[in-house]
Motif scaffolding. Structure first.
Motif, mmCIF file in Angstrom:
data_model
loop_
_atom_site.group_PDB
_atom_site.id
_atom_site.type_symbol
_atom_site.label_atom_id
_atom_site.label_comp_id
_atom_site.label_asym_id
_atom_site.label_seq_id
_atom_site.Cartn_x
_atom_site.Cartn_y
_atom_site.Cartn_z
ATOM 1 N N VAL A 1 0.836 -1.196 0.000
ATOM 2 C CA VAL A 1 0.000 0.000 0.000
ATOM 3 C C VAL A 1 0.877 1.254 0.000
ATOM 4 O O VAL A 1 1.731 1.431 0.870
ATOM 5 C CB VAL A 1 -0.931 0.011 1.228
ATOM 6 C CG1 VAL A 1 -1.596 1.370 1.403
ATOM 7 C CG2 VAL A 1 -1.968 -1.085 1.107
ATOM 8 N N GLY A 2 0.688 2.109 -1.010
ATOM 9 C CA GLY A 2 1.413 3.375 -1.088
ATOM 10 C C GLY A 2 2.663 3.353 -1.927
ATOM 11 O O GLY A 2 3.332 4.381 -2.070
ATOM 12 N N PHE B 1 -0.332 12.680 -6.318
ATOM 13 C CA PHE B 1 -1.029 11.556 -5.700
ATOM 14 C C PHE B 1 -0.625 11.516 -4.237
ATOM 15 O O PHE B 1 0.555 11.626 -3.898
ATOM 16 C CB PHE B 1 -0.639 10.247 -6.387
ATOM 17 C CG PHE B 1 -1.193 9.010 -5.722
ATOM 18 C CD1 PHE B 1 -2.447 8.543 -6.047
ATOM 19 C CD2 PHE B 1 -0.446 8.314 -4.779
ATOM 20 C CE1 PHE B 1 -2.965 7.399 -5.446
ATOM 21 C CE2 PHE B 1 -0.949 7.176 -4.175
ATOM 22 C CZ PHE B 1 -2.215 6.713 -4.504
ATOM 23 N N SER B 2 -1.618 11.347 -3.344
ATOM 24 C CA SER B 2 -1.329 11.361 -1.913
ATOM 25 C C SER B 2 -2.203 10.336 -1.209
ATOM 26 O O SER B 2 -3.389 10.173 -1.548
ATOM 27 C CB SER B 2 -1.597 12.759 -1.349
ATOM 28 O OG SER B 2 -1.351 12.798 0.044
ATOM 29 N N THR B 3 -1.628 9.638 -0.218
ATOM 30 C CA THR B 3 -2.396 8.660 0.541
ATOM 31 C C THR B 3 -1.787 8.475 1.924
ATOM 32 O O THR B 3 -0.565 8.555 2.092
ATOM 33 C CB THR B 3 -2.457 7.311 -0.210
ATOM 34 O OG1 THR B 3 -3.329 6.425 0.474
ATOM 35 C CG2 THR B 3 -1.081 6.676 -0.349
ATOM 36 N N VAL C 1 1.544 10.163 5.699
ATOM 37 C CA VAL C 1 1.008 10.599 4.411
ATOM 38 C C VAL C 1 2.136 10.606 3.385
ATOM 39 O O VAL C 1 3.074 11.399 3.478
ATOM 40 C CB VAL C 1 0.357 11.987 4.522
ATOM 41 C CG1 VAL C 1 -0.175 12.424 3.150
ATOM 42 C CG2 VAL C 1 -0.778 11.959 5.547
ATOM 43 N N ARG C 2 2.036 9.698 2.434
ATOM 44 C CA ARG C 2 3.014 9.596 1.345
ATOM 45 C C ARG C 2 2.445 10.329 0.131
ATOM 46 O O ARG C 2 1.344 10.044 -0.319
ATOM 47 C CB ARG C 2 3.261 8.120 1.042
ATOM 48 C CG ARG C 2 4.014 7.809 -0.252
ATOM 49 C CD ARG C 2 5.438 8.336 -0.324
ATOM 50 N NE ARG C 2 6.371 7.766 0.624
ATOM 51 C CZ ARG C 2 7.146 6.700 0.364
ATOM 52 N NH1 ARG C 2 7.037 6.063 -0.785
ATOM 53 N NH2 ARG C 2 8.036 6.302 1.268
ATOM 54 N N ILE D 1 8.945 13.190 -3.629
ATOM 55 C CA ILE D 1 8.323 12.210 -2.739
ATOM 56 C C ILE D 1 8.387 12.776 -1.324
ATOM 57 O O ILE D 1 9.471 13.100 -0.832
ATOM 58 C CB ILE D 1 9.061 10.866 -2.794
ATOM 59 C CG1 ILE D 1 9.161 10.366 -4.234
ATOM 60 C CG2 ILE D 1 8.377 9.829 -1.896
ATOM 61 C CD1 ILE D 1 10.212 9.289 -4.428
ATOM 62 N N THR D 2 7.239 12.882 -0.680
ATOM 63 C CA THR D 2 7.193 13.464 0.663
ATOM 64 C C THR D 2 6.503 12.503 1.620
ATOM 65 O O THR D 2 5.454 11.945 1.304
ATOM 66 C CB THR D 2 6.431 14.802 0.654
ATOM 67 O OG1 THR D 2 6.999 15.668 -0.330
ATOM 68 C CG2 THR D 2 6.515 15.472 2.015
ATOM 69 N N ASP D 3 7.112 12.313 2.777
ATOM 70 C CA ASP D 3 6.511 11.552 3.871
ATOM 71 C C ASP D 3 6.284 12.501 5.044
ATOM 72 O O ASP D 3 7.242 12.968 5.668
ATOM 73 C CB ASP D 3 7.434 10.410 4.320
ATOM 74 C CG ASP D 3 7.432 9.242 3.371
ATOM 75 O OD1 ASP D 3 6.403 9.018 2.703
ATOM 76 O OD2 ASP D 3 8.448 8.528 3.273
ATOM 77 N N ASP D 4 5.023 12.786 5.343
ATOM 78 C CA ASP D 4 4.652 13.551 6.537
ATOM 79 C C ASP D 4 4.104 12.555 7.545
ATOM 80 O O ASP D 4 3.097 11.901 7.279
ATOM 81 C CB ASP D 4 3.584 14.602 6.208
ATOM 82 C CG ASP D 4 4.133 15.738 5.362
ATOM 83 O OD1 ASP D 4 5.118 16.351 5.777
ATOM 84 O OD2 ASP D 4 3.569 15.986 4.276
#
Length: 277
Positions: free
Chosen positions: A82-83, A153-155, A171-172, A183-186
């Motif tokens: 997933v992601g 695209f964000s999930t 949130v990727r 590419i961002t990971d919050d």
């Protein structure tokens, strides 16, 4: 699989159903150059979005093509992924989904998720607090969106991990912007007790030109990935002894792991993959 690539060439949105996992069919894009020599070229959509299955395909004028997915970990032919995403540059895969090896009894047994190609740790995803994603309908993406105008695209993949990962949100986000993929990971954790690792599966020649940068080259195409300074880099060579995998990728691929030097319960990681050459 070849039909999926042909659909993109002919400007049609390929059909995706619950029994047809087009994400792993992306290996068919290796046929794009061969097909383009014989097939007429049409205008194709820059973004294709399937809200039911949460598959997203984005391209731009720089020759960059990104496939990303949300979904859940009990899909047809499921991998715990997933992601995750794949990145192609001018139809050349550089950051990849390995796919699946030769089917065996183990593939369809309770040991399925001990096979490396099925594990989230061998997809372009984080291992959070030392914990991988789990199999099952409940392990899923949340609040998945595709912004076609921004090629974004964000999930939120937090629910794809079990409770012991202590992840409240992760949130990727993928955004195609010019000659780069951002590419961002919050993330927010209720507890940070082990260093998280961000994994990337790649093919080709991998070098580390300077601190904070990784260069990936294959078949005449190259990208440089920038990552936050202070992250510890490790690279694992994966020898492909399975003919079903080696016919697609060659003798080897690599897993790059970026580990946070300090544990933090909340923060942001940004990785920028820039087309070079």
């Amino acid at each position: 699989m070849r039909g999926f690539a042909a659909s993109l060439l002919n400007g049609k949105a390929p059909e995706v159903t619950k029994g047809n996992d087009a994400f792993r069919s992306l290996q068919s894009l290796l046929c794009l150059r061969e097909l383009s020599e014989t097939a007429p070229v049409y205008d194709t959509p820059d973004v294709v979005w399937y809200p039911e299955t949460e598959f997203c395909y984005m391209r731009n004028g720089e020759g960059m093509f990104v496939a990303a997915k949300g979904g859940f970990n009990n899909e047809s032919h499921n991998h715990n992924d997933v992601g995750t995403f794949s990145l192609y540059v001018n139809a050349v895969p550089l950051l990849i989904d390995a796919g699946v090896g030769t089917y065996t009894k183990k593939t369809f047994s309770g040991e399925r998720y001990s096979i490396w190609t099925m594990r989230s740790a061998y997809h372009n995803l984080p291992v959070i607090n030392g914990i991988e994603q789990r199999f099952g309908q409940r392990y899923r993406a949340m609040n998945t969106v595709c912004d076609e105008k921004r090629r974004l695209f964000s999930t939120d993949i937090a629910a794809a991990y079990p409770e012991e990962a202590k992840v409240d949100s992760w949130v990727r986000t993928y955004r195609l912007k010019g000659d780069r993929l951002i590419i961002t990971d919050d993330y927010a954790l209720s507890e940070a007790y082990a260093a998280s690792r961000i994994n990337f599966l790649v093919r080709g020649n991998v070098t580390f030109p300077e601190e904070g940068k990784i260069r990936i080259e294959a078949d005449g195409q190259a990208v440089e990935m920038s990552y936050p300074l202070g992250m510890v880099t490790e690279m694992e060579r994966i020898e492909l002894n399975d003919s079903r995998l080696s016919k697609v990728w060659g003798k080897e691929i690599f897993r790059i792991s970026l580990k946070a030097e300090k544990n933090s319960p909340k923060g942001t990681y940004e990785f920028v993959v820039k087309k070079v050459g």
